[in-house]
Design a protein around this motif. Sequence first.
Motif, PDB file in Angstrom:
ATOM      1  N   ASP A  84       0.707  -1.112   0.123  1.00 38.07           N
ATOM      2  CA  ASP A  84       0.016  -0.007  -0.075  1.00 38.07           C
ATOM      3  C   ASP A  84       0.792   1.265   0.094  1.00 38.07           C
ATOM      4  O   ASP A  84       0.541   2.171  -0.744  1.00 38.07           O
ATOM      5  CB  ASP A  84      -1.003   0.134   1.252  1.00 38.07           C
ATOM      6  CG  ASP A  84      -2.099  -1.024   1.126  1.00 38.07           C
ATOM      7  OD1 ASP A  84      -2.402  -1.564   0.064  1.00 38.07           O
ATOM      8  OD2 ASP A  84      -2.777  -1.241   1.979  1.00 38.07           O
ATOM      9  N   GLU A  85       1.826   1.380   0.844  1.00 39.00           N
ATOM     10  CA  GLU A  85       2.852   2.430   0.632  1.00 39.00           C
ATOM     11  C   GLU A  85       3.519   2.639  -0.479  1.00 39.00           C
ATOM     12  O   GLU A  85       3.896   3.778  -0.901  1.00 39.00           O
ATOM     13  CB  GLU A  85       3.831   2.217   1.851  1.00 39.00           C
ATOM     14  CG  GLU A  85       3.131   2.456   3.461  1.00 39.00           C
ATOM     15  CD  GLU A  85       4.290   2.222   4.579  1.00 39.00           C
ATOM     16  OE1 GLU A  85       5.533   2.102   4.150  1.00 39.00           O
ATOM     17  OE2 GLU A  85       3.775   1.982   5.706  1.00 39.00           O
ATOM     18  N   ALA A  88       1.232   4.034  -2.730  1.00 39.84           N
ATOM     19  CA  ALA A  88       0.861   5.489  -2.269  1.00 39.84           C
ATOM     20  C   ALA A  88       1.809   6.457  -2.927  1.00 39.84           C
ATOM     21  O   ALA A  88       1.810   7.430  -3.487  1.00 39.84           O
ATOM     22  CB  ALA A  88       0.589   5.618  -1.067  1.00 39.84           C
ATOM     23  N   GLN A  91       1.875   6.729  -6.887  1.00 41.26           N
ATOM     24  CA  GLN A  91       0.565   7.579  -7.392  1.00 41.26           C
ATOM     25  C   GLN A  91       1.072   8.858  -6.966  1.00 41.26           C
ATOM     26  O   GLN A  91       0.489   9.763  -7.933  1.00 41.26           O
ATOM     27  CB  GLN A  91      -0.587   7.237  -6.709  1.00 41.26           C
ATOM     28  CG  GLN A  91      -1.121   5.744  -6.892  1.00 41.26           C
ATOM     29  CD  GLN A  91      -2.269   5.485  -6.219  1.00 41.26           C
ATOM     30  OE1 GLN A  91      -2.743   5.935  -5.134  1.00 41.26           O
ATOM     31  NE2 GLN A  91      -3.255   4.614  -6.698  1.00 41.26           N
ATOM     32  N   SER A  92       1.499   9.382  -5.912  1.00 41.51           N
ATOM     33  CA  SER A  92       2.076  10.744  -5.546  1.00 41.51           C
ATOM     34  C   SER A  92       2.959  11.270  -6.583  1.00 41.51           C
ATOM     35  O   SER A  92       3.255  12.635  -6.701  1.00 41.51           O
ATOM     36  CB  SER A  92       2.584  10.813  -4.375  1.00 41.51           C
ATOM     37  OG  SER A  92       3.991  10.174  -4.111  1.00 41.51           O
TER      38      SER A  92
END
Length: 387
Positions: A84-85, A88, A91-92
């Motif tokens: 998940d990290e 994320a 995506q950032s």
Amino acid sequence: MSFAEHAIIWQVYPLGALGAPIRPEAPEPVTHRLPNLASWLDYLVGLGCNALMLGPVFASVSHGYDTQDFYRVDPRLGTEADMDELLAAAQSRGIGVILDGVFNHVSNTSKYEALTTGSSFEGHDILAELDHNNPAVVALVVDVMNYWLDRGIAGWRLDAVYAVAPEFWAKVLPQVRQQHPDSWILGEMIHGDYAEYVQSSGIDSVTEYELWKAIWSSIKESNFFELEWTLGRHNEFLETFVPQTFIGNHDVTRIATQIGQEKAILAAVILFTVGGVPSIYYGDEQGFTGLKEENIAGDDAIRPPLPAEFSPLGKWIENIYKALIAIRRQHPWLHQAHTEVVEIENESLTYKAVGAEGQELLVQLDLQAVSARISEGETELFSYTAS
């Protein structure tokens, strides 16, 4: 606008790249290696890439293609929280992540045993083929694909899609696209009728092994006529779909080993000036070498650990890749460009990359001089001659 229209992929085999034991004698404890991959995302962006295609990340016995649980991250890589990290962080930075979906076969010791045919895949006793005629397998694959798309991935690479009847995907993909209409679905096709499979299955793209082979082989054998023939096929494919193009991946001998680092630059020039969704296999942009062999450890050399940082010895190749990717970014019409051969001899080739609205780049390659030139009208965009 499709994700793939502007995608330039950096492909990584995580178990190898992150130094995980590939053939552990016993189950490994959870080791948080995925955060180390997150530290490479800025490098990926610096190259000019915006997509990260990962080899297998799900719990498996050895090399990742012997899946035991599609919903669990391999403990050798970390946890679902680590994934998940990573998603994320990607995506950032505007990076789309593509996961490897090994849905043709599973480990012969997996919890999916009741969903297999009982037969092994391509003679590998540790791999049991899933029964693609079983509606429960359709339901499982739909659920797995949606589960990870829900968690933020941009698409899937479907492993060994050539071994699965396209009718299976024609059942699966409408249910996936109902929830994730923008997901990009790439199929691994080593051989077969690419265009027919795309149309029958509903996938978006396939791995264009024909072009991969023609690029390195025509350079190695000083026979650009092989590439000319394949570029004609490539133009035909572009009428139906946009292939995933590459000069290296986790299953083949490194391009620098096949033809040498300097001629590998010519291969990269071709990759970035023909239509397709181009991908770079991690380390090729640094001149990594590695020979694939046919034995139990035969993939190890082409799937090495990433170093803490790359050696400065590969910086000149990295800079060339950056320049070629910049040309690709400045000419997004190259995504679906057709190729017109202007002049050809065994050791020299000149072709035009032609866009749908008449845009043109001229590409000149010479094997004797080991040189390449890209120009637009009277403007030279790129020039390389081996020292």
